[in-house]
Design a protein around this motif. Structure first.
Motif, PDB file in Angstrom:
ATOM      1  N   GLN A 176      45.499  -1.027  37.290  1.00 48.17           N
ATOM      2  CA  GLN A 176      46.931  -1.013  37.585  1.00 48.17           C
ATOM      3  C   GLN A 176      47.686  -0.191  36.544  1.00 48.17           C
ATOM      4  OE1 GLN A 176      46.599  -1.824  40.705  1.00 48.17           O
ATOM      5  NE2 GLN A 176      48.504  -2.960  40.660  1.00 48.17           N
ATOM      6  N   GLN A 177      47.282  -0.314  35.282  1.00 47.15           N
ATOM      7  CA  GLN A 177      47.921   0.450  34.213  1.00 47.15           C
ATOM      8  C   GLN A 177      47.701   1.947  34.420  1.00 47.15           C
ATOM      9  OE1 GLN A 177      46.343  -0.877  30.494  1.00 47.15           O
ATOM     10  NE2 GLN A 177      48.335  -1.118  29.567  1.00 47.15           N
ATOM     11  N   VAL A 178      46.477   2.318  34.736  1.00 44.47           N
ATOM     12  CA  VAL A 178      46.153   3.729  34.946  1.00 44.47           C
ATOM     13  C   VAL A 178      46.896   4.281  36.159  1.00 44.47           C
ATOM     14  CG1 VAL A 178      44.259   5.292  35.546  1.00 44.47           C
ATOM     15  CG2 VAL A 178      43.935   3.583  33.763  1.00 44.47           C
ATOM     16  N   ARG A 179      47.020   3.492  37.193  1.00 44.80           N
ATOM     17  CA  ARG A 179      47.766   3.937  38.374  1.00 44.80           C
ATOM     18  C   ARG A 179      49.246   4.165  38.033  1.00 44.80           C
ATOM     19  NH1 ARG A 179      45.366   0.119  43.242  1.00 44.80           N
ATOM     20  NH2 ARG A 179      43.471   1.334  43.587  1.00 44.80           N
ATOM     21  N   ALA A 180      49.812   3.270  37.224  1.00 44.59           N
ATOM     22  CA  ALA A 180      51.213   3.437  36.815  1.00 44.59           C
ATOM     23  C   ALA A 180      51.371   4.715  35.995  1.00 44.59           C
ATOM     24  CB  ALA A 180      51.672   2.218  36.018  1.00 44.59           C
ATOM     25  N   GLU A 181      50.427   4.993  35.101  1.00 44.41           N
ATOM     26  CA  GLU A 181      50.470   6.229  34.314  1.00 44.41           C
ATOM     27  C   GLU A 181      50.352   7.449  35.219  1.00 44.41           C
ATOM     28  OE1 GLU A 181      47.562   6.189  31.170  1.00 44.41           O
ATOM     29  OE2 GLU A 181      48.237   4.218  30.468  1.00 44.41           O
ATOM     30  N   ARG A 182      49.457   7.370  36.212  1.00 48.49           N
ATOM     31  CA  ARG A 182      49.299   8.476  37.157  1.00 48.49           C
ATOM     32  C   ARG A 182      50.594   8.742  37.915  1.00 48.49           C
ATOM     33  NH1 ARG A 182      46.323   7.041  42.341  1.00 48.49           N
ATOM     34  NH2 ARG A 182      48.339   6.038  42.526  1.00 48.49           N
ATOM     35  N   ASP A 183      51.248   7.668  38.361  1.00 41.69           N
ATOM     36  CA  ASP A 183      52.504   7.829  39.095  1.00 41.69           C
ATOM     37  C   ASP A 183      53.577   8.454  38.206  1.00 41.69           C
ATOM     38  OD1 ASP A 183      51.237   6.733  41.266  1.00 41.69           O
ATOM     39  OD2 ASP A 183      52.137   4.731  41.027  1.00 41.69           O
ATOM     40  N   ALA A 184      53.627   8.018  36.948  1.00 42.11           N
ATOM     41  CA  ALA A 184      54.609   8.597  36.017  1.00 42.11           C
ATOM     42  C   ALA A 184      54.317  10.074  35.789  1.00 42.11           C
ATOM     43  CB  ALA A 184      54.588   7.837  34.694  1.00 42.11           C
ATOM     44  N   LEU A 185      53.048  10.433  35.676  1.00 38.06           N
ATOM     45  CA  LEU A 185      52.682  11.836  35.488  1.00 38.06           C
ATOM     46  C   LEU A 185      52.996  12.664  36.730  1.00 38.06           C
ATOM     47  CD1 LEU A 185      49.330  11.499  33.529  1.00 38.06           C
ATOM     48  CD2 LEU A 185      51.504  12.352  32.656  1.00 38.06           C
ATOM     49  N   ASP A 186      52.815  12.077  37.913  1.00 37.03           N
ATOM     50  CA  ASP A 186      53.172  12.788  39.152  1.00 37.03           C
ATOM     51  C   ASP A 186      54.672  13.080  39.202  1.00 37.03           C
ATOM     52  OD1 ASP A 186      50.621  12.986  40.154  1.00 37.03           O
ATOM     53  OD2 ASP A 186      50.779  11.224  41.461  1.00 37.03           O
ATOM     54  N   VAL A 187      55.482  12.108  38.795  1.00 33.75           N
ATOM     55  CA  VAL A 187      56.937  12.308  38.771  1.00 33.75           C
ATOM     56  C   VAL A 187      57.285  13.408  37.770  1.00 33.75           C
ATOM     57  CG1 VAL A 187      59.119  11.219  38.115  1.00 33.75           C
ATOM     58  CG2 VAL A 187      57.497   9.981  39.556  1.00 33.75           C
ATOM     59  N   GLU A 188      56.667  13.359  36.587  1.00 32.99           N
ATOM     60  CA  GLU A 188      56.923  14.380  35.561  1.00 32.99           C
ATOM     61  C   GLU A 188      56.496  15.756  36.049  1.00 32.99           C
ATOM     62  OE1 GLU A 188      57.909  15.962  31.696  1.00 32.99           O
ATOM     63  OE2 GLU A 188      58.498  14.178  32.798  1.00 32.99           O
ATOM     64  N   TRP A 189      55.349  15.849  36.730  1.00 31.28           N
ATOM     65  CA  TRP A 189      54.861  17.118  37.266  1.00 31.28           C
ATOM     66  C   TRP A 189      55.846  17.683  38.286  1.00 31.28           C
ATOM     67  CZ3 TRP A 189      52.160  21.139  36.383  1.00 31.28           C
ATOM     68  CH2 TRP A 189      51.717  21.969  37.406  1.00 31.28           C
ATOM     69  N   GLY A 190      56.356  16.840  39.166  1.00 30.11           N
ATOM     70  CA  GLY A 190      57.344  17.298  40.148  1.00 30.11           C
ATOM     71  C   GLY A 190      58.608  17.809  39.477  1.00 30.11           C
ATOM     72  N   ARG A 191      59.058  17.091  38.444  1.00 25.15           N
ATOM     73  CA  ARG A 191      60.251  17.524  37.711  1.00 25.15           C
ATOM     74  C   ARG A 191      60.009  18.871  37.041  1.00 25.15           C
ATOM     75  NH1 ARG A 191      62.133  17.833  32.944  1.00 25.15           N
ATOM     76  NH2 ARG A 191      60.366  16.851  31.912  1.00 25.15           N
ATOM     77  N   LEU A 192      58.825  19.062  36.458  1.00 23.03           N
ATOM     78  CA  LEU A 192      58.510  20.330  35.799  1.00 23.03           C
ATOM     79  C   LEU A 192      58.412  21.480  36.795  1.00 23.03           C
ATOM     80  CD1 LEU A 192      55.903  19.152  33.144  1.00 23.03           C
ATOM     81  CD2 LEU A 192      58.229  19.972  32.720  1.00 23.03           C
ATOM     82  N   GLN A 193      57.892  21.211  37.984  1.00 27.10           N
ATOM     83  CA  GLN A 193      57.829  22.258  39.003  1.00 27.10           C
ATOM     84  C   GLN A 193      59.228  22.684  39.446  1.00 27.10           C
ATOM     85  OE1 GLN A 193      55.163  20.354  41.847  1.00 27.10           O
ATOM     86  NE2 GLN A 193      53.620  21.915  41.393  1.00 27.10           N
ATOM     87  N   ILE A 194      60.111  21.718  39.600  1.00 30.10           N
ATOM     88  CA  ILE A 194      61.501  22.046  39.965  1.00 30.10           C
ATOM     89  C   ILE A 194      62.154  22.848  38.850  1.00 30.10           C
ATOM     90  CG2 ILE A 194      63.779  21.040  40.365  1.00 30.10           C
ATOM     91  CD1 ILE A 194      62.314  18.742  41.822  1.00 30.10           C
ATOM     92  N   GLN A 195      61.921  22.434  37.605  1.00 34.85           N
ATOM     93  CA  GLN A 195      62.492  23.148  36.462  1.00 34.85           C
ATOM     94  C   GLN A 195      61.941  24.570  36.381  1.00 34.85           C
ATOM     95  OE1 GLN A 195      61.733  21.238  32.721  1.00 34.85           O
ATOM     96  NE2 GLN A 195      63.105  22.572  31.586  1.00 34.85           N
TER      97      GLN A 195
END
Length: 107
Positions: free
Chosen positions: A46-65
Motif C-alpha cells: 500500500q505504501q509503494v502504491r501511494a508513492e507510485r501515485d504521487a510520482l505519477d502526479v508529479e510526472w504529469g505536472r512536469l510534462q505540463i510544465q
C-alpha cells in the motif's frame, strides 16, 4: 503377554496422538506467522502504491510544465528579448542542400 501388547498398543496410540497434536499446533503457529507476514507485506504494498501515485502526479505536472516551457511562442519571445534575435527577411534566407551519396556510390 496380551496385556503387555495391549499396554504397548495404547502407548503407541498415545505417542501417535501426541505427535499429531504437536503437528497440528505447529501448523497453526505457521499459519499465524504467515498471516502476520502477509499483513506486513500488504502494508508495504500500500505504501509503494501511494508513492507510485504521487510520482505519477508529479510526472504529469512536469510534462505540463515542459510543454509550457518549450512552446514555440515562449521560445520565440525568449529569442527576441534575451538574445536580441529577429526573424530574417525573405531575401536573407539561404537554403543549403546536402547531397546524399547513393548506396552504390558508397561501396
Amino acid at each position: 503377554m496380551s496385556r503387555q501388547q495391549g499396554s504397548g498398543g495404547a502407548r503407541a496410540g498415545l505417542v501417535v496422538a501426541l505427535m499429531l497434536a504437536a503437528a497440528v499446533l505447529a501448523s497453526g503457529v505457521a499459519v499465524i506467522h504467515v498471516k502476520y507476514l502477509t499483513r506486513e507485506e500488504f502494508g508495504t504494498l500500500q505504501q509503494v502504491r501511494a508513492e507510485r501515485d504521487a510520482l505519477d502526479v508529479e510526472w504529469g505536472r512536469l510534462q505540463i510544465q515542459e510543454a509550457a516551457l518549450t512552446s514555440h511562442t515562449r521560445i520565440e519571445d525568449n529569442a527576441r528579448t534575451q538574445l536580441d534575435m529577429i526573424m530574417p527577411a525573405g531575401g536573407e534566407v539561404r537554403v543549403v542542400e546536402v547531397a546524399v551519396p547513393e548506396a552504390d556510390d558508397a561501396l
